[in-house]
Design a protein around this motif. Sequence first.
Motif, PDB file in Angstrom:
ATOM      1  N   GLU A 108       0.832  -1.213   0.000  1.00  0.00           N
ATOM      2  CA  GLU A 108       0.000   0.000   0.000  1.00  0.00           C
ATOM      3  C   GLU A 108       0.865   1.261   0.000  1.00  0.00           C
ATOM      4  O   GLU A 108       0.547   2.237  -0.673  1.00  0.00           O
ATOM      5  CB  GLU A 108      -0.955   0.000   1.192  1.00  0.00           C
ATOM      6  N   ILE A 109       1.944   1.241   0.759  1.00  0.00           N
ATOM      7  CA  ILE A 109       2.856   2.392   0.756  1.00  0.00           C
ATOM      8  C   ILE A 109       3.413   2.599  -0.651  1.00  0.00           C
ATOM      9  O   ILE A 109       3.465   3.727  -1.154  1.00  0.00           O
ATOM     10  CB  ILE A 109       3.993   2.208   1.784  1.00  0.00           C
ATOM     11  N   GLU A 110       3.828   1.508  -1.296  1.00  0.00           N
ATOM     12  CA  GLU A 110       4.345   1.606  -2.669  1.00  0.00           C
ATOM     13  C   GLU A 110       3.300   2.244  -3.595  1.00  0.00           C
ATOM     14  O   GLU A 110       3.617   3.135  -4.379  1.00  0.00           O
ATOM     15  CB  GLU A 110       4.733   0.214  -3.207  1.00  0.00           C
ATOM     16  N   ASN A 111       2.047   1.794  -3.492  1.00  0.00           N
ATOM     17  CA  ASN A 111       0.989   2.322  -4.354  1.00  0.00           C
ATOM     18  C   ASN A 111       0.713   3.798  -4.076  1.00  0.00           C
ATOM     19  O   ASN A 111       0.555   4.599  -5.001  1.00  0.00           O
ATOM     20  CB  ASN A 111      -0.303   1.508  -4.188  1.00  0.00           C
ATOM     21  N   ILE A 112       0.658   4.149  -2.798  1.00  0.00           N
ATOM     22  CA  ILE A 112       0.405   5.549  -2.424  1.00  0.00           C
ATOM     23  C   ILE A 112       1.529   6.445  -2.929  1.00  0.00           C
ATOM     24  O   ILE A 112       1.290   7.500  -3.517  1.00  0.00           O
ATOM     25  CB  ILE A 112       0.241   5.681  -0.890  1.00  0.00           C
ATOM     26  N   MET A 113       2.760   6.014  -2.717  1.00  0.00           N
ATOM     27  CA  MET A 113       3.892   6.851  -3.112  1.00  0.00           C
ATOM     28  C   MET A 113       4.030   6.944  -4.635  1.00  0.00           C
ATOM     29  O   MET A 113       4.504   7.945  -5.152  1.00  0.00           O
ATOM     30  CB  MET A 113       5.186   6.346  -2.469  1.00  0.00           C
ATOM     31  N   ASN A 115       1.560   7.336  -6.560  1.00  0.00           N
ATOM     32  CA  ASN A 115       0.659   8.437  -6.897  1.00  0.00           C
ATOM     33  C   ASN A 115       1.331   9.797  -6.764  1.00  0.00           C
ATOM     34  O   ASN A 115       0.904  10.765  -7.390  1.00  0.00           O
ATOM     35  CB  ASN A 115      -0.591   8.403  -6.012  1.00  0.00           C
ATOM     36  N   PHE A 116       2.393   9.868  -5.949  1.00  0.00           N
ATOM     37  CA  PHE A 116       3.141  11.117  -5.790  1.00  0.00           C
ATOM     38  C   PHE A 116       4.339  11.199  -6.744  1.00  0.00           C
ATOM     39  O   PHE A 116       5.157  12.104  -6.651  1.00  0.00           O
ATOM     40  CB  PHE A 116       3.627  11.272  -4.339  1.00  0.00           C
ATOM     41  N   GLY A 117       4.470  10.202  -7.624  1.00  0.00           N
ATOM     42  CA  GLY A 117       5.539  10.231  -8.617  1.00  0.00           C
ATOM     43  C   GLY A 117       6.786   9.435  -8.250  1.00  0.00           C
ATOM     44  O   GLY A 117       7.785   9.489  -8.972  1.00  0.00           O
ATOM     45  N   PHE A 118       6.742   8.674  -7.139  1.00  0.00           N
ATOM     46  CA  PHE A 118       7.890   7.851  -6.746  1.00  0.00           C
ATOM     47  C   PHE A 118       7.762   6.472  -7.385  1.00  0.00           C
ATOM     48  O   PHE A 118       6.704   5.855  -7.320  1.00  0.00           O
ATOM     49  CB  PHE A 118       7.982   7.728  -5.219  1.00  0.00           C
ATOM     50  N   LYS A 119       8.843   6.006  -7.990  1.00  0.00           N
ATOM     51  CA  LYS A 119       8.821   4.714  -8.669  1.00  0.00           C
ATOM     52  C   LYS A 119       8.649   3.576  -7.668  1.00  0.00           C
ATOM     53  O   LYS A 119       9.208   3.619  -6.576  1.00  0.00           O
ATOM     54  CB  LYS A 119      10.125   4.498  -9.439  1.00  0.00           C
ATOM     55  N   LYS A 120       7.891   2.564  -8.101  1.00  0.00           N
ATOM     56  CA  LYS A 120       7.755   1.363  -7.280  1.00  0.00           C
ATOM     57  C   LYS A 120       9.074   0.600  -7.298  1.00  0.00           C
ATOM     58  O   LYS A 120       9.786   0.591  -8.297  1.00  0.00           O
ATOM     59  CB  LYS A 120       6.655   0.455  -7.835  1.00  0.00           C
TER      60      LYS A 120
END
Length: 191
Positions: A108-113, A115-120
């Motif tokens: 979930e953190i990966e998905n949320i971040m 959305n802010f433009g941070f790569k998974k």
Amino acid sequence: MTIRTFIALDLPEFVLDGIIELRDSFFENVSDLKWESRNKLHITLKFLGDTDENLMPDISRSLAELADRYSPFSLKISKAGLFYRNGKPAILYLDFLENEYLLRFHEEIENIMENFGFKKENRKFKTHLTLLRIKNDRHLNRIKNFTKLGIDLPEFISDEITLYRSILRPAGSVYQPIESFKLNNRRNNGA
């Protein structure tokens, strides 16, 4: 302006005490290893890197909402291990028993971040805590023997995540908490 940031799962004080006691008793006659300091002992959930300061309020709000949806995690350290770089031991770490609930939280953190433009992250998440960055071969046999220990620290509940700022200095990075988020204690499904 940008700041270097990351998100971490904090550990209770008694667990940090146990880790340091274990480490110090095994390496009691070795004084020239540069251990990660106590305030750097945490589980990194997501390294964000350079982060636009204008995003910080929205990132904080998203993490607060996430923390409210999740219960504290039951975790147990299972063993010590080594990460290698170019075929040489580079990092001594503590490994944790796999926890599906924590893996979902991390996803979930990966998905949320994202959305802010941070790569998974491409690699599978490995719950670990860095103890030592290995700079040379001195004490390497002792370090390898540490990974063979049967580690029996008690299971514990981790109930807080923190958004940290990482400041790079010549002597090494310094971590400053920006904001901490208590996980929701009203539900019991995290253990």
